[in-house]
Design a protein around this motif. Sequence first.
Motif, PDB file in Angstrom:
ATOM      1  N   LEU A  65       0.877  -1.167   0.000  1.00 21.68           N
ATOM      2  CA  LEU A  65       0.000   0.000   0.000  1.00 21.68           C
ATOM      3  C   LEU A  65       0.908   1.207   0.000  1.00 21.68           C
ATOM      4  O   LEU A  65       1.659   1.422   0.961  1.00 21.68           O
TER       5      LEU A  65
ATOM      6  N   PHE B 279      -1.743  -1.362  -4.124  1.00 22.39           N
ATOM      7  CA  PHE B 279      -2.716  -0.276  -4.097  1.00 22.39           C
ATOM      8  C   PHE B 279      -2.022   1.072  -3.945  1.00 22.39           C
ATOM      9  O   PHE B 279      -1.114   1.228  -3.127  1.00 22.39           O
TER      10      PHE B 279
ATOM     11  N   CYS C 192      -2.604   4.799  -2.683  1.00 20.28           N
ATOM     12  CA  CYS C 192      -3.502   5.390  -1.689  1.00 20.28           C
ATOM     13  C   CYS C 192      -3.380   6.908  -1.679  1.00 20.28           C
ATOM     14  O   CYS C 192      -2.281   7.447  -1.744  1.00 20.28           O
TER      15      CYS C 192
ATOM     16  N   ASP D  95      -8.071   5.367   2.456  1.00 20.73           N
ATOM     17  CA  ASP D  95      -7.652   4.382   1.445  1.00 20.73           C
ATOM     18  C   ASP D  95      -6.797   3.288   2.085  1.00 20.73           C
ATOM     19  O   ASP D  95      -7.047   2.101   1.886  1.00 20.73           O
TER      20      ASP D  95
ATOM     21  N   HIS E  42      -8.103  -0.694   2.688  1.00 19.81           N
ATOM     22  CA  HIS E  42      -7.367  -1.816   2.088  1.00 19.81           C
ATOM     23  C   HIS E  42      -6.849  -2.772   3.156  1.00 19.81           C
ATOM     24  O   HIS E  42      -6.849  -3.990   2.955  1.00 19.81           O
TER      25      HIS E  42
ATOM     26  N   ASP F 181      -9.886  -4.737   4.458  1.00 22.52           N
ATOM     27  CA  ASP F 181     -10.277  -5.737   3.447  1.00 22.52           C
ATOM     28  C   ASP F 181      -9.303  -6.911   3.448  1.00 22.52           C
ATOM     29  O   ASP F 181      -9.709  -8.064   3.350  1.00 22.52           O
TER      30      ASP F 181
END
Length: 167
Positions: free
Chosen positions: A95, A113, A115, A120, A124, A127
């Motif tokens: 991330l 990802f 961010c 954000d 993540h 999740d």
Amino acid sequence: MQNFNSISLGRICKQKRPELFNQIALQVPEVNSFWVGGGELVQVLNAPNIKVTGWLPRKEALAIAKGANIFILCSYGEAIAMSLLENMFIKKLCLVSNTIGNQSVIKNGVNGFLCNSVDDYVNHIKDAVIKFPTQLINKAYDDVINIYNTNTMAEKYVQFYNYLIKK
């Protein structure tokens, strides 16, 4: 998932945005967070679930990274961060801040990802705790092996410099 861990590393200075890392940790108290490194802003990392290790020998730092699930890079900007490539190679969910250097490596939702905000990062992480995105970390690993290895990168530099010479 028990013992879910995140890691960041580097000098604890303004450029690395330790205050953002701290905000993230505060919002996911069930995640153990580690910062490998030291610096003038160490006092900013005061969330109860953050452990600052200080500077460690490479082998010890890698052992902590291997025990983590997620690598977090909150920097204002990066070139291509070696720590990012290393964590992709050791199959960590990455991330990273949505900055030019990170955008060169991470394709959002494909191999990690990008961010833009605390939310954000936090979303993540939450999740990933529920369902870990193994396909993303496998794609990240493949990218390091096939794109960011020394032979491929050296060849790209040779092509680039040959192009400049021919201009």
